[in-house]
Design an enzyme around this catalytic site. Structure first.
Site, mmCIF file in Angstrom:
data_model
loop_
_atom_site.group_PDB
_atom_site.id
_atom_site.type_symbol
_atom_site.label_atom_id
_atom_site.label_comp_id
_atom_site.label_asym_id
_atom_site.label_seq_id
_atom_site.Cartn_x
_atom_site.Cartn_y
_atom_site.Cartn_z
ATOM 1 N N ARG A 1 -1.013 6.748 3.242
ATOM 2 C CA ARG A 1 -0.848 5.511 2.471
ATOM 3 C C ARG A 1 -2.124 4.698 2.597
ATOM 4 O O ARG A 1 -2.597 4.444 3.706
ATOM 5 C CB ARG A 1 0.304 4.686 3.035
ATOM 6 C CG ARG A 1 1.643 5.296 2.850
ATOM 7 C CD ARG A 1 2.711 4.255 3.045
ATOM 8 N NE ARG A 1 2.907 3.526 1.823
ATOM 9 C CZ ARG A 1 3.724 3.912 0.852
ATOM 10 N NH1 ARG A 1 4.398 5.026 0.965
ATOM 11 N NH2 ARG A 1 3.853 3.195 -0.238
ATOM 12 N N LYS B 1 -0.434 8.933 -3.571
ATOM 13 C CA LYS B 1 0.442 9.381 -4.665
ATOM 14 C C LYS B 1 0.073 10.824 -5.004
ATOM 15 O O LYS B 1 0.202 11.701 -4.160
ATOM 16 C CB LYS B 1 0.326 8.428 -5.856
ATOM 17 C CG LYS B 1 0.803 7.001 -5.525
ATOM 18 C CD LYS B 1 0.834 6.119 -6.748
ATOM 19 C CE LYS B 1 1.419 4.747 -6.451
ATOM 20 N NZ LYS B 1 0.424 3.763 -6.042
ATOM 21 N N THR C 1 -4.872 4.443 -5.114
ATOM 22 C CA THR C 1 -4.208 4.650 -3.833
ATOM 23 C C THR C 1 -4.541 6.079 -3.420
ATOM 24 O O THR C 1 -5.009 6.884 -4.236
ATOM 25 C CB THR C 1 -2.679 4.492 -3.938
ATOM 26 O OG1 THR C 1 -2.207 5.300 -5.017
ATOM 27 C CG2 THR C 1 -2.280 3.051 -4.165
ATOM 28 N N TYR D 1 -11.204 -2.058 16.582
ATOM 29 C CA TYR D 1 -11.642 -2.972 15.524
ATOM 30 C C TYR D 1 -13.007 -2.541 14.986
ATOM 31 O O TYR D 1 -13.867 -2.136 15.768
ATOM 32 C CB TYR D 1 -11.743 -4.410 16.053
ATOM 33 C CG TYR D 1 -10.587 -5.261 15.579
ATOM 34 C CD1 TYR D 1 -10.394 -5.473 14.222
ATOM 35 C CD2 TYR D 1 -9.689 -5.822 16.467
ATOM 36 C CE1 TYR D 1 -9.330 -6.227 13.767
ATOM 37 C CE2 TYR D 1 -8.622 -6.581 16.024
ATOM 38 C CZ TYR D 1 -8.444 -6.777 14.673
ATOM 39 O OH TYR D 1 -7.401 -7.519 14.215
ATOM 40 N N ASP E 1 -7.656 1.666 -12.838
ATOM 41 C CA ASP E 1 -6.773 1.829 -11.686
ATOM 42 C C ASP E 1 -6.115 3.196 -11.842
ATOM 43 O O ASP E 1 -5.182 3.371 -12.620
ATOM 44 C CB ASP E 1 -5.734 0.701 -11.710
ATOM 45 C CG ASP E 1 -4.687 0.856 -10.618
ATOM 46 O OD1 ASP E 1 -4.710 1.879 -9.904
ATOM 47 O OD2 ASP E 1 -3.836 -0.043 -10.497
ATOM 48 N N GLU F 1 -14.640 -4.270 11.886
ATOM 49 C CA GLU F 1 -15.008 -5.027 10.680
ATOM 50 C C GLU F 1 -16.475 -4.790 10.330
ATOM 51 O O GLU F 1 -17.322 -4.689 11.219
ATOM 52 C CB GLU F 1 -14.778 -6.529 10.889
ATOM 53 C CG GLU F 1 -13.449 -6.966 10.337
ATOM 54 C CD GLU F 1 -12.614 -7.663 11.380
ATOM 55 O OE1 GLU F 1 -12.804 -7.358 12.569
ATOM 56 O OE2 GLU F 1 -11.778 -8.490 10.980
HETATM 57 N N1 DSN Z 1 4.795 1.319 -6.242
HETATM 58 C C1 DSN Z 1 3.945 2.058 -7.122
HETATM 59 C C2 DSN Z 1 4.719 2.871 -8.094
HETATM 60 O O1 DSN Z 1 5.839 3.220 -7.780
HETATM 61 O O2 DSN Z 1 4.225 3.166 -9.160
HETATM 62 C C3 DSN Z 1 2.990 1.212 -7.836
HETATM 63 O O3 DSN Z 1 2.926 -0.057 -7.308
#
Ligand code: DSN
Length: 475
Positions: A278, A272, A269, A63, A240, A65
């Site tokens: 993730r 991607k 994120t 942990y 974003d 925090e």
């Molecule tokens: N799940 C992601 C996507 O496929 O674009 C975005 O939330």
């Protein structure tokens, strides 16, 4: 790759199988499935083995925090090391003033971003005006007034219909319940963002936040123009970049197309196009940094030290020159795929791409996006259905299919292979028909021409044979 990696995973799976063989079996099968299909989901990738390995450690048991050097638990010195390292890599990679690497997902990162803006723009000035240090010192009346002020704030985000994301102020997501929202769209003819209309709408709506970013828009954004509009109306520009962070990191998006110098706050994120574990991350200009750092425990649970360690590894990878080559190949491959599809008569939203996404409009094949997605899956091609602007089939059946190039580019496929993939996709679409029902053509049921799915699967497997996933890893 050497034999050692195979041994590591073989032993790890044997260890898991001693407790729950089903998990070990499903894990092996997932690798087999990912190896055998053409993975074209625009938001997916294949993280490197060092990134995956960094996630499977005892940092999971700690942990922590708080923030590096300022934790609510003892014994966080090693989490401090990896979290500081991840943030330093992120700042250097993106040229950001500040990086916060704790968010567990993209939604979490966006929530941290929104609350940092509310905190900086609404809460802090209120506390200053009332000359108190924190919200606990507010009287019940002042606290009630502050809560009501939060609830009156406005956000503008790209319409879902043209590729925006639920977290940009839409009702099913918490952001739509926090803010009054107004969408901006695209020009009906070019299907590109209409900055003139966006400016006029922003002047009328006067949002606290303008959100830029997308999950299904196949074009680049002019962030300099976005910032100009935000400044004109006194809004904070929030970007974003979850989908295209890899293209920013790899310097494919530079100048006006790089969001970091123009946005006040950027969220992303990490899994991607950035090809990490993730998770999420927030970058902020100096004035928002302190508010961003309060993400945990404001809206986040305890930091996931093992995932943060993997973020540090992935960000170190993204700082290597080879990542620039990779990012450029993502964009080149998307262009080749788009050109290949157009040449074969497939209609594309905006008529092409200049990022990693190609959005097919399959209506000219008289099938829905759902039917196209299913027929492609039967043929070994993994995509996802997506609505197109003014979609007559709505968000469930849709008329579109979204395709992205980051994952297969990681496997090493190039423009020639993406042209072949365009051929496979066009053939499957042309060979798929809706099943007739008493009420007309079904929107879900479909038939594929005899043998076409098997032939396509075999062609996909042959194509992938030359580009092994995790070469040398045999389980
Ligand atoms: N799940 C992601 C996507 O496929 O674009 C975005 O939330």
């Amino acid at each position: 790759m050497n034999q050692a990696w195979s041994d590591v995973y073989t032993k790890a799976l044997a260890l898991i199988a001693e407790v729950e063989p089903e998990v070990a079996a499903a894990t092996r099968q997932e690798l087999a499935d990912q190896r055998e299909s053409l993975k074209l989901i625009a938001s997916e990738n294949y993280a490197s083995l060092p990134v995956l390995a960094a996630m499977g450690t005892w940092f999971s048991d700690k942990y922590a925090e708080g923030n590096p050097g300022h934790r609510f638990y003892a014994g966080c010195q090693n989490v401090d090391r990896v979290e500081t390292l991840a943030a330093e890599h992120a700042k250097a990679l993106f040229g950001a003033d500040h990086a916060y690497v704790q968010p567990h997902s993209g939604i979490d990162a966006n929530l941290v971003a929104y609350w940092s803006i509310l905190s900086h723009r609404i809460e802090s000035p209120t506390l200053e005006r009332l000359q108190v240090k924190n919200v606990n010192e507010l009287s019940e009346g002042d606290w009630e007034e502050l809560r009501l002020t939060f609830a009156k704030q406005r956000v503008m985000g790209m319409s879902l219909d043209v590729g925006g994301h639920l977290t940009h102020g839409f009702r099913p997501n918490i952001s739509g319940k926090m803010f009054h929202q107004r969408s901006y769209g695209t020009d009906p003819h070019t299907q590109l963002i209409d900055y003139g209309k966006l400016r006029a709408d922003a002047k009328e709506f006067k949002p606290l936040i303008i959100t830029a970013g997308y999950s299904a828009y196949p074009r680049r954004i002019n962030f300099a123009a976005m910032r100009e509009i935000a400044d004109e109306v006194g809004a904070t520009l929030f970007v974003d970049m979850a989908h295209f962070a890899g293209l920013v990191a790899g310097k494919v998006f530079t100048g006006d197309e790089d969001p970091v110098p123009f946005a006040h706050v950027v969220a992303t994120t990490t899994h991607k196009s950035l090809r990490g574990p993730r998770g999420g991350m927030v970058l902020a200009s100096g004035e928002y940094a302190a508010a961003v750092d309060r993400g945990c425990p404001l809206v986040l649970g305890g930091p996931l030290g093992h995932v943060i360690a993997a973020k540090a590894v992935a960000l170190a990878e993204a700082r290597q020159d080879s990542f620039r080559t990779y990012a450029q190949a993502i964009a080149d491959n998307a262009k080749a795929l788009a050109e290949g599809l157009l040449r074969r008569g497939v209609k594309l939203v905006t008529g092409g791409t200049d990022n990693h996404i190609v959005l097919l409009d399959v209506s000219s094949f008289s099938i829905t996006g759902r039917q196209a997605e299913s027929a492609l899956l039967d043929s070994g091609i993994v995509t996802n259905r997506n609505s197109v602007p003014n979609d007559p089939n709505g968000a469930w059946y849709t008329s579109g299919v979204r395709i992205g190039t980051p994952a297969l580019t990681t496997r090493g496929l190039g423009t020639a292979e993406f042209d072949q993939i365009a051929g496979l996709i066009a053939d499957v679409l042309a060979g798929t028909t809706p099943v007739a029902t008493a009420n007309g053509a079904s929107k879900a049921k479909y038939a594929i021409a005899d043998g076409l799915a098997d032939r396509t699967k075999a062609a996909a497997a042959e194509l992938l044979n030359g580009f092994p996933l995790y070469p040398g890893l045999s389980l």
